[in-house]
Structure formats: structure tokens, C-alpha cells
Design an enzyme around this catalytic site. Sequence first.
Site, PDB file in Angstrom:
ATOM      1  N   ASP A   1      -2.540   3.741   5.314  1.00  0.00           N
ATOM      2  CA  ASP A   1      -2.531   3.614   3.849  1.00  0.00           C
ATOM      3  C   ASP A   1      -2.594   5.008   3.232  1.00  0.00           C
ATOM      4  OD1 ASP A   1      -2.644   2.074   1.351  1.00  0.00           O
ATOM      5  OD2 ASP A   1      -4.653   2.900   1.148  1.00  0.00           O
TER       6      ASP A   1
ATOM      7  N   TYR B   1      -0.148   7.451  -3.963  1.00  0.00           N
ATOM      8  CA  TYR B   1       1.304   7.481  -3.773  1.00  0.00           C
ATOM      9  C   TYR B   1       2.016   6.783  -4.952  1.00  0.00           C
ATOM     10  CZ  TYR B   1       1.286   8.688   1.308  1.00  0.00           C
ATOM     11  OH  TYR B   1       1.167   9.294   2.531  1.00  0.00           O
ATOM     12  N   GLY B   2       1.272   5.896  -5.624  1.00  0.00           N
ATOM     13  CA  GLY B   2       1.849   4.901  -6.538  1.00  0.00           C
ATOM     14  C   GLY B   2       2.862   5.391  -7.543  1.00  0.00           C
TER      15      GLY B   2
ATOM     16  N   CYS C   1      -0.075  -0.700   2.972  1.00  0.00           N
ATOM     17  CA  CYS C   1       0.114  -0.082   1.662  1.00  0.00           C
ATOM     18  C   CYS C   1       1.381  -0.692   1.076  1.00  0.00           C
ATOM     19  CB  CYS C   1       0.283   1.430   1.842  1.00  0.00           C
ATOM     20  SG  CYS C   1       0.694   2.308   0.327  1.00  0.00           S
ATOM     21  N   ASN C   2       1.242  -1.339  -0.066  1.00  0.00           N
ATOM     22  CA  ASN C   2       2.395  -2.008  -0.670  1.00  0.00           C
ATOM     23  C   ASN C   2       3.444  -1.012  -1.141  1.00  0.00           C
ATOM     24  OD1 ASN C   2       1.647  -5.111  -1.174  1.00  0.00           O
ATOM     25  ND2 ASN C   2      -0.179  -3.861  -1.242  1.00  0.00           N
ATOM     26  N   THR C   3       2.970   0.112  -1.672  1.00  0.00           N
ATOM     27  CA  THR C   3       3.895   1.115  -2.190  1.00  0.00           C
ATOM     28  C   THR C   3       4.776   1.631  -1.052  1.00  0.00           C
ATOM     29  OG1 THR C   3       2.116   1.696  -3.707  1.00  0.00           O
ATOM     30  CG2 THR C   3       3.991   3.187  -3.622  1.00  0.00           C
TER      31      THR C   3
ATOM     32  N   GLU D   1     -10.214   5.918  -5.387  1.00  0.00           N
ATOM     33  CA  GLU D   1     -10.192   7.170  -4.603  1.00  0.00           C
ATOM     34  C   GLU D   1     -11.250   8.164  -5.100  1.00  0.00           C
ATOM     35  OE1 GLU D   1      -8.266   8.167  -1.817  1.00  0.00           O
ATOM     36  OE2 GLU D   1      -7.762   6.049  -1.707  1.00  0.00           O
TER      37      GLU D   1
ATOM     38  N   CYS E   1      -1.757  -4.496  -4.153  1.00  0.00           N
ATOM     39  CA  CYS E   1      -2.098  -3.128  -3.769  1.00  0.00           C
ATOM     40  C   CYS E   1      -3.393  -3.258  -2.985  1.00  0.00           C
ATOM     41  CB  CYS E   1      -2.309  -2.258  -5.004  1.00  0.00           C
ATOM     42  SG  CYS E   1      -2.998  -0.630  -4.599  1.00  0.00           S
ATOM     43  N   THR E   2      -3.410  -2.646  -1.813  1.00  0.00           N
ATOM     44  CA  THR E   2      -4.554  -2.878  -0.915  1.00  0.00           C
ATOM     45  C   THR E   2      -5.845  -2.226  -1.417  1.00  0.00           C
ATOM     46  OG1 THR E   2      -3.764  -1.017   0.433  1.00  0.00           O
ATOM     47  CG2 THR E   2      -3.132  -3.245   1.118  1.00  0.00           C
ATOM     48  N   HIS E   3      -5.734  -1.333  -2.399  1.00  0.00           N
ATOM     49  CA  HIS E   3      -6.953  -0.768  -2.998  1.00  0.00           C
ATOM     50  C   HIS E   3      -7.670  -1.780  -3.897  1.00  0.00           C
ATOM     51  CE1 HIS E   3      -5.385   3.181  -1.840  1.00  0.00           C
ATOM     52  NE2 HIS E   3      -6.491   3.750  -2.278  1.00  0.00           N
TER      53      HIS E   3
HETATM   54  N1  DGL Z   1      -2.979   0.930  -1.289  1.00  0.00           N
HETATM   55  C1  DGL Z   1      -1.712   1.363  -1.801  1.00  0.00           C
HETATM   56  C2  DGL Z   1      -0.838   0.154  -2.110  1.00  0.00           C
HETATM   57  O1  DGL Z   1      -1.091  -0.910  -1.563  1.00  0.00           O
HETATM   58  C3  DGL Z   1      -1.985   2.266  -2.952  1.00  0.00           C
HETATM   59  C4  DGL Z   1      -0.891   3.152  -3.268  1.00  0.00           C
HETATM   60  C5  DGL Z   1      -1.278   4.428  -3.967  1.00  0.00           C
HETATM   61  O2  DGL Z   1      -1.699   5.346  -3.286  1.00  0.00           O
HETATM   62  O3  DGL Z   1      -1.063   4.507  -5.190  1.00  0.00           O
HETATM   63  O4  DGL Z   1       0.119   0.225  -2.838  1.00  0.00           O
END
Ligand code: DGL
Length: 282
Positions: free
Chosen positions: A19, A51-52, A82-84, A167, A201-203
Site C-alpha cells: 500500500d 498516492y491519491g 491499495c485501490n489507487t 498518515e 480506499c484501504t485507509h
Molecule cells: N490506501 C490507498 C487506496 O486504497 C490510499 C491511496 C493514497 O495514498 O492516497 O487507495
Amino acid sequence: MASTDSRFAATSGAIGVFDSGYGGLTILRQMRQLMPQYDYVYLGDNARAPYGSRSFDVIYRYTLQCVEALFAQGCQLVILACNTASAKALRSIQQIDLARIDPERRVLGVIRPTVEAVCDMTQTRHVGVLATVGTINSGSYEMEIHKCAADIVVTGQACPMWVPLVENDEYDSPGADYFVRKRIEGILRTDPLIDTLVLACTHYPLLMNKIVKYTPPGVRIVPQGDYVSYSLRRYLQRHPEMADRCTTTGHCRFLTTEDPEKFTESATLFMHERVTAEHIEL
Ligand code: DGL
């Protein structure tokens, strides 16, 4: 519970979980609960998170670097938790890079297993997707949901502040209340018929207290951890050749591109167990 041991050296054959930061821990926790026998290596690219809102090219390049780093640790199978990254990089890695790196290894994402579960849940056939700007702009959820069920109305809502809140240890602050409420009220105003809200989003499960607080009763909140874990178990059952290449001593390592002490502290909290992280240079 399987043990966590940063000195564990025989990582060859561990399942890699990637992730951008802490979010994938919400997936890893469920995987270890369901399949404690496997070894895991978690890689959080905390130094470059979030990353989003980054461009396609940057997300692809960063994700590929992290996948290669996990392969170098001996992983045969890597989950993009991580979905992104799943939305922006998975297909290119599967279709282009794996052939060059090692056609026997596999990289899997989190969007398809989530969508498969969601399509059966909604009664109103109106689904809301909360995610990063990158995931929403990719249109991946809408596309995948419509492959399963063309009648479902999908409304996406980008929540650009939610990952930085996690974060930066602000997930329990009044600021988190403000931003979580704003986005949930926003999406339900756009489509009041939504009965299922996907945390894409896994966060976001790390903001669950706040999300529950501002979601009206009758709207189901769907975190991904369970669905991704069950889907991985089915994958390993269907692919015994890959299951055989995954080692099973029940160990887990944690790698971060940032400060390992900070990661150790936050991950211990999020994993509900003592974690010891190591720094990795990419
Ligand atoms: N956990 C990431 C997701 O599922 C977060 C992406 C990010 O860093 O913005 O998209």
C-alpha cells in the site's frame, strides 16, 4: 495469532502486501485472521504517500517499484492492497511487466473482489463509492460494478483529505470529524437513495469511528478487508501451484520507505498487535 518477527529471514515465498502507506494494514489484518498459516511481507511506501492525487504515470512507476521490491524479497504473489494502485497500475503490471520480470509470479488487486460482494448487497440498487481522487477519476468502480450489474446507479465521491488525516495521525481529531462529515453528507445529498457506501480506499476503515458517526442508520458501510481476504483464499484454492509456492510458517515482516519507528508505533495500533518495522530503500 501468528507471530510478527522482523528478524525472520526466510521470506522467500511470503505473500507480498503493498500500500502507499498504512491503509493496506486493514487488509493484511483480515488476511492474517483468515489465513494465519501463510508468511506475509507488508510494504508501505509512506515516504511518498498519499498516492491519491498523483498522475497515472507516477502511480504506475511507484507501484511497479514497490512490486519489484517485494519480488526481490522472494514474494511469488503480491496483493496491491491499495485501490489507487489497483485502479491505475494493476492492468499494466499484469499485462506488460510480469512477462518481463517473471511470468510465473502474480499481482492481484482489491477492486474486483470488493465489487463482487457489493452488487449483492444493495436493495435500492444505488451504491456510493468513497475513494481517492485517482480512484474516482479512473472510473474503475463504476465500470466493474456495471460489469456485474448494469442496473446499479453508482455515485463516486473523492475524499482527498482522508488519507492525509490517517498518515499524519489526525484520524481521531476534530479535523477528521469535519472532513468525514462533509464527504458523507455530500454523497448522500447527491444521491439520497444510496443504501450501500463502499470504503474504496484501504485507509478509510482507520476512520471508521467517524464514518459510522456521520452515516445514517439504514446505509450500510462496506470496508474491503473481508472480501479481499476471502477472495485471496479462493484464489489460492483454485491455484494450488501458487499456494504451494507460498510459505507457511505464520510470520510477518513490515517494511516502510519512511521512518521505521513511526511506522512501528502506528502499525502496532492499527494491527492490534506488536509490530516491528524495518526501513527499505527503493
Ligand atoms: N490506501 C490507498 C487506496 O486504497 C490510499 C491511496 C493514497 O495514498 O492516497 O487507495
